[in-house]
Design an enzyme around this catalytic site. Structure first.
Site, PDB file in Angstrom:
ATOM      1  N   HIS A   1       0.862  -1.184   0.000  1.00  0.00           N
ATOM      2  CA  HIS A   1       0.000   0.000   0.000  1.00  0.00           C
ATOM      3  C   HIS A   1       0.901   1.238   0.000  1.00  0.00           C
ATOM      4  CE1 HIS A   1      -2.762   2.972   1.870  1.00  0.00           C
ATOM      5  NE2 HIS A   1      -3.758   2.182   1.484  1.00  0.00           N
TER       6      HIS A   1
ATOM      7  N   ASP B   1       3.285  -4.344   7.747  1.00  0.00           N
ATOM      8  CA  ASP B   1       2.032  -3.618   7.597  1.00  0.00           C
ATOM      9  C   ASP B   1       0.900  -4.634   7.744  1.00  0.00           C
ATOM     10  OD1 ASP B   1      -0.280  -2.433   6.749  1.00  0.00           O
ATOM     11  OD2 ASP B   1       0.516  -1.697   4.849  1.00  0.00           O
TER      12      ASP B   1
ATOM     13  N   GLN C   1      -4.391  -4.976   6.829  1.00  0.00           N
ATOM     14  CA  GLN C   1      -5.412  -5.875   6.288  1.00  0.00           C
ATOM     15  C   GLN C   1      -5.408  -7.226   6.987  1.00  0.00           C
ATOM     16  OE1 GLN C   1      -7.798  -5.073   4.358  1.00  0.00           O
ATOM     17  NE2 GLN C   1      -7.055  -3.065   3.679  1.00  0.00           N
TER      18      GLN C   1
ATOM     19  N   LYS D   1     -10.336  -0.267  10.530  1.00  0.00           N
ATOM     20  CA  LYS D   1     -10.558  -1.428   9.669  1.00  0.00           C
ATOM     21  C   LYS D   1     -10.935  -2.665  10.473  1.00  0.00           C
ATOM     22  CE  LYS D   1      -7.093   0.069   6.276  1.00  0.00           C
ATOM     23  NZ  LYS D   1      -7.790   0.591   5.100  1.00  0.00           N
TER      24      LYS D   1
ATOM     25  N   CYS E   1      -4.734   2.631  -3.600  1.00  0.00           N
ATOM     26  CA  CYS E   1      -3.479   3.091  -2.994  1.00  0.00           C
ATOM     27  C   CYS E   1      -2.371   2.068  -3.165  1.00  0.00           C
ATOM     28  CB  CYS E   1      -3.661   3.412  -1.519  1.00  0.00           C
ATOM     29  SG  CYS E   1      -4.666   4.872  -1.270  1.00  0.00           S
TER      30      CYS E   1
HETATM   31  C1  LIG Z   1      -2.350  -2.784   3.426  1.00  0.00           C
HETATM   32  C2  LIG Z   1      -2.668  -1.422   3.924  1.00  0.00           C
HETATM   33  N1  LIG Z   1      -1.716  -0.684   4.489  1.00  0.00           N
HETATM   34  C3  LIG Z   1      -1.950   0.541   4.978  1.00  0.00           C
HETATM   35  C4  LIG Z   1      -3.199   1.093   4.898  1.00  0.00           C
HETATM   36  C5  LIG Z   1      -3.390   2.481   5.439  1.00  0.00           C
HETATM   37  O1  LIG Z   1      -4.242   2.478   6.531  1.00  0.00           O
HETATM   38  P1  LIG Z   1      -4.745   3.858   7.138  1.00  0.00           P
HETATM   39  O2  LIG Z   1      -5.421   4.593   6.016  1.00  0.00           O
HETATM   40  O3  LIG Z   1      -5.673   3.477   8.201  1.00  0.00           O
HETATM   41  O4  LIG Z   1      -3.527   4.574   7.600  1.00  0.00           O
HETATM   42  C6  LIG Z   1      -4.237   0.365   4.324  1.00  0.00           C
HETATM   43  C7  LIG Z   1      -5.612   0.905   4.254  1.00  0.00           C
HETATM   44  O5  LIG Z   1      -6.041   1.446   3.278  1.00  0.00           O
HETATM   45  C8  LIG Z   1      -3.959  -0.909   3.816  1.00  0.00           C
HETATM   46  O6  LIG Z   1      -4.925  -1.628   3.232  1.00  0.00           O
END
Ligand SMILES: Cc1ncc(COP(=O)(O)O)c(C=O)c1O
Ligand SMILES: Cc1ncc(COP(=O)(O)O)c(C=O)c1O
Lengths: 415, 130, 415, 130
Positions: C130, C207, C210, C233, C373
């Protein structure tokens, strides 16, 4: 007790909006005098955040479906409300952060550390700043070689304005100051300071954490470049803050947080930024928080920020007079309520501020004690700690009376 | 009202107003200092051990609230003459029991500051923050 | 429609906990298939945050009065719950941030840019990350001279694990990877990756945005050094995130945000830090958010994370089978649900993903469309955008049926 | 169901499936390109002006959703032969009126991308992001 003719707000009606004020503490009526740390929240704000989750919770900006549209509309609507609240020209000048602290760090990193500043460039602060307006600049010193300078305060607790004559030079790139001190209550002449910063080509960064909740702010009139404040101190939720920036100031600022939503294009190893203000809102924002903050701004606007200020001046004046008559109690900061917000730091002879707070707690009175995240200021006054009472829209003169009675009890214990 | 007097019992106020073993101890063998960053309470402890590893002299310096300073004063009275092994075994609960007052989380930090400084003084590497 | 014997969760009972699922969209039943963007919230979580504001709102840590004690207890209690949720050894290993994005930036700045890394040190990521796990590392490249390298994916959407052989060297200081991809759903072998990172002396940054909501995580078993995820999430509020760190990893990390609460002492121009984890929580935190997240973790724990995972596997399996039979529809990522979370990216011939989402919206179905993203991943698959449906505890096979029917309608429009 | 067909009217689908004036225009005098960062829609516009500052040729390239591409196609049909002054005066509303569909905020960005690219092409420095 003399009943006030001049207290402008209808406090009983306001109190009724705050569920927490119906509760008892140690079997006593809750007398909440710590709004400078965080304010209580009216039903309207609490409901707005619940309502978001219960009715239209979705991630903002990118969703094509109806829920996402609604969430985005309300989130961006909150941005518009905040822009109006501080009289910004456009919602695009409003960045949502998590706190004043994050807002100030966004500027320190984005304009300082990663941005325009060069080694040897100077940043002028003051000794009365909250740690959140000290430590970020240390980073710019330590990692970019900036030079930090500080304006001192008088014994009365006002800025020694004449020091700007000497401290402001061609090398000055950032001038930063609190609009209102969280210990002394001093309201600083920020418009004048911004003018002088601009004369040497510096930007003016203002910490308005203690001002935005308590007085009307007009960023265009103040003509400051950046201004930071927190939702939780102005009837809003925790976890939401604001950074106002002039368009050209924001354009000159690198983003702090890299991630979703703040980008235009990402490739392996390089990226370009989204437009201002989205550039500074990496990651899913505190959507419920922003919406709640918008409703808090509505609530304050309905009361009228001038009425809020007048109300607090009245309470502060009353408190100062009462304290004046207490033996062995010392207050800090200006005595003239025109120069002072509703923040009252004090010490009691032979009683440590912690003990003061503990004893008042038993009486149902919430005040703060300690260094109030302003250690350099405490050092300046050679104080290890003080007690601090602070007032807001739901306080009245009875609360001051309760405080004064509590102080007498403290004095009995430590007699 | 009772809670006030729970916290500020006779003993606490007495140790606060008339601290035992307070003052510097130049040349002491073991010295340590710590402060509670959020409160500004400060305690400095000085210890001398005799030939049989007993605490022969103990002094504290400091500033802060009644709880932190009374606790330091009470701790010094507990330490005098104690063999090092027992000093090392002296845990937080022993001090708290001696204080004998109900403490909230924040005030617990005040009460335990002196114990933390003791552990620093005897070189306990794992001394947690009070 | 074949009714499932194997769906483990009691979806009607769960749905009843989510107020938003009672609402209609465009006069249709709300079919929410965008939990990978943000999840919906159960009543329990909504109530916990309201309750904080209505009953014991106060700033945490420094307050001596009863309200502050209660707020601190609940806030720290939430930290304990989160520690237990991911099986950390101690609550001190849990840092509250505002989001996964902030968590990853804390590591990038604190361990990378301002921390241990030297110019030329290498960071190994993957192309499936992401943006929030790409852009922070760009900063370390741009401002510290780190070198970025990436592991590619196979056409099936799994990591080309053999590339680590070549990419991991003595110069590697950070290895970062998503536990689960937000586009492909791929569950990566993080335990193996952490082991290989450690073999070359690098730390492993994960990370888990998910993953944390959808499967049980044991940080001790995975043996990773840092792990980031978001509250919103996983049934929690917006504006709250988590950074787990091993004690020695956190100790080696400089704070990102300077300000209140994260300091030990502040003087003019210099400061020292508070202990871990408070060092990383500068400014008033999202107290309501943390408390709400604790309750979300309770909710998930009560369902059982293994049951949650099994439930989603079942739905995903069912969806994959249904999609298999649709002409002109292509799905991305592993087809084996043991390797895949409940995230299903797809494209429909001749219909752009935005148009797919718009048409499904009219049917009351919420899905996401775009680059999610993850532009570098989209480039890798040469896709401008995809549609994406994602599943959670409140979804069932009927929701999949609704999606499939919606897709047929899209195909009619673009026939 | 009506909302679907509100958005995906005959005209939109027709322009999407059979775009007018699509393709490169090598050597064009005015060229601009932009994309919608959140969606990935992309529009490139090529314009030639004749001696009397009229648009003599117009072509677009791009990829993206039906709304963004149909909008670009429709815009090109509006531009052909227009004097430069009128091109400069052509505002967002004119294009939206021609599209004639109800648009949500997000889809508005799709619809207005081509208009933004037009403003970039004619050198409007203040061109807002679509
Ligand atoms: C794999 C992953 N990493 C990071 C994020 C970023 O999360 P947040 O927008 O809560 O910072 C997301 C969410 O969109 C994600 O799916
Ligand atoms: C003057 C001042 N600046 C900054 C802050 C920091 O605000 P926050 O904790 O919301 O980031 C405060 C609040 O304590 C404050 O009073």
């Amino acid at each position: 007790m003399a009943k006030p003719a001049k207290v402008l707000l209808n406090v009983p009606a306001i109190k009724a909006d705050f569920p927490i004020l119906q509760r008892k503490v140690h079997d006593r009526r809750l007398v909440y005098l710590d709004s400078a740390a965080t304010s209580q929240k009216p039903r309207q704000v609490i409901d707005a955040t619940s309502d978001f989750y219960a009715r239209y919770n979705a991630n903002v900006h990118r969703a094509i479906y109806e829920l996402g549209e609604e969430a985005t509309r309300e989130y961006e609507g909150a941005r518009e409300k905040i822009a109006a609240f501080i009289r910004a020209k456009s919602p695009n000048e409003i960045v949502f952060t998590k706190s004043t602290t994050e807002s100030l760090n966004v500027v320190a990193y984005g304009y300082g550390l990663k941005g325009k500043l060069q080694p040897g460039d100077e940043i002028v602060g003051t000794v009365m700043e909250h740690h959140s307006n000290h430590v970020p600049w240390h980073f710019v010193k330590d990692h970019k070689g900036a030079v930090l300078k500080y304006v001192d305060v008088t014994d009365e607790g006002t800025l020694r304005m004449e020091q700007y004559d000497e401290l402001l030079t061609k090398r000055t790139k950032i001038v930063t100051v609190a609009l209102c001190s969280n210990v002394l209550g001093t309201i600083n002449p920020v418009k004048e300071i911004a003018k002088r910063a601009h004369e040497v080509g510096a930007v003016c960064v203002v910490d308005a954490a203690q001002a935005a909740p308590h007085m009307s702010i007009d960023v265009q009139d103040l003509d400051v470049d950046f201004l930071a404040f927190s939702g939780h101190k102005m009837l809003g939720p925790t976890g939401i803050g604001v950074l106002y920036g002039k368009p050209e100031a924001l354009e000159a600022t690198e983003p702090l947080l890299g991630g979703g939503e703040m980008i235009r294009e990402v490739h392996l190893g390089r990226a370009s930024w989204n437009d201002v203000p989205y550039r500074f809102e990496g990651g899913t924002p505190n959507i419920a928080g922003a919406i709640g903050l918008g409703v808090a701004a509505d609530y304050l606007t309905k009361l009228g920020m001038d009425a809020v200020r007048a109300h607090e001046m009245e309470i502060t004046q009353y408190a100062l007079e009462k304290f004046e008559r207490l033996q062995g109690v010392k207050t800090y900061g200006p005595k003239d309520v025109k120069k002072k917000a509703g923040v009252l730091a004090f010490t009691i002879d032979n009683a440590h501020p912690h003990d003061v707070a503990s004893i008042l707690d038993v009486e149902g009175i919430c005040i703060r004690s300690g260094h109030h995240c302003a250690q350099p200021l405490m050092e300046r006054f050679d104080l290890p700690a003080t007690a601090r009472a602070s007032f807001y829209v739901y306080n009245d003169l009875e609360d001051v009376d309760a405080l004064v009675a509590g102080i007498k009890r403290v004095q009995e214990v430590f007699a | 009202m009772s809670a006030t007097y729970d916290l500020y019992q006779e003993q606490i106020l007495d140790h606060y107003k008339h601290p035992r073993n307070k003052g510097p101890l130049p040349g002491a063998t073991l010295n340590a200092k710590d402060s509670n960053p959020l409160c500004g309470d400060e305690v400095i402890l000085h210890l001398n051990l005799d030939g049989s590893h007993r605490i022969s002299e103990v002094r504290f310096e400091g500033q802060g609230c009644a709880i932190s300073q009374a606790s330091a004063s009470i701790l010094t009275t507990m330490l005098k003459g104690l063999p090092r092994a027992e000093v090392e075994a002296l845990n937080q609960d022993a001090l708290l029991k001696k204080l004998g007052i109900p403490l909230s989380v924040v005030r617990l930090k005040c009460a335990l500051l002196s114990h933390h400084v003791l552990r620093l003084a005897i070189g306990d590497k794992k001394a947690d923050r009070a």
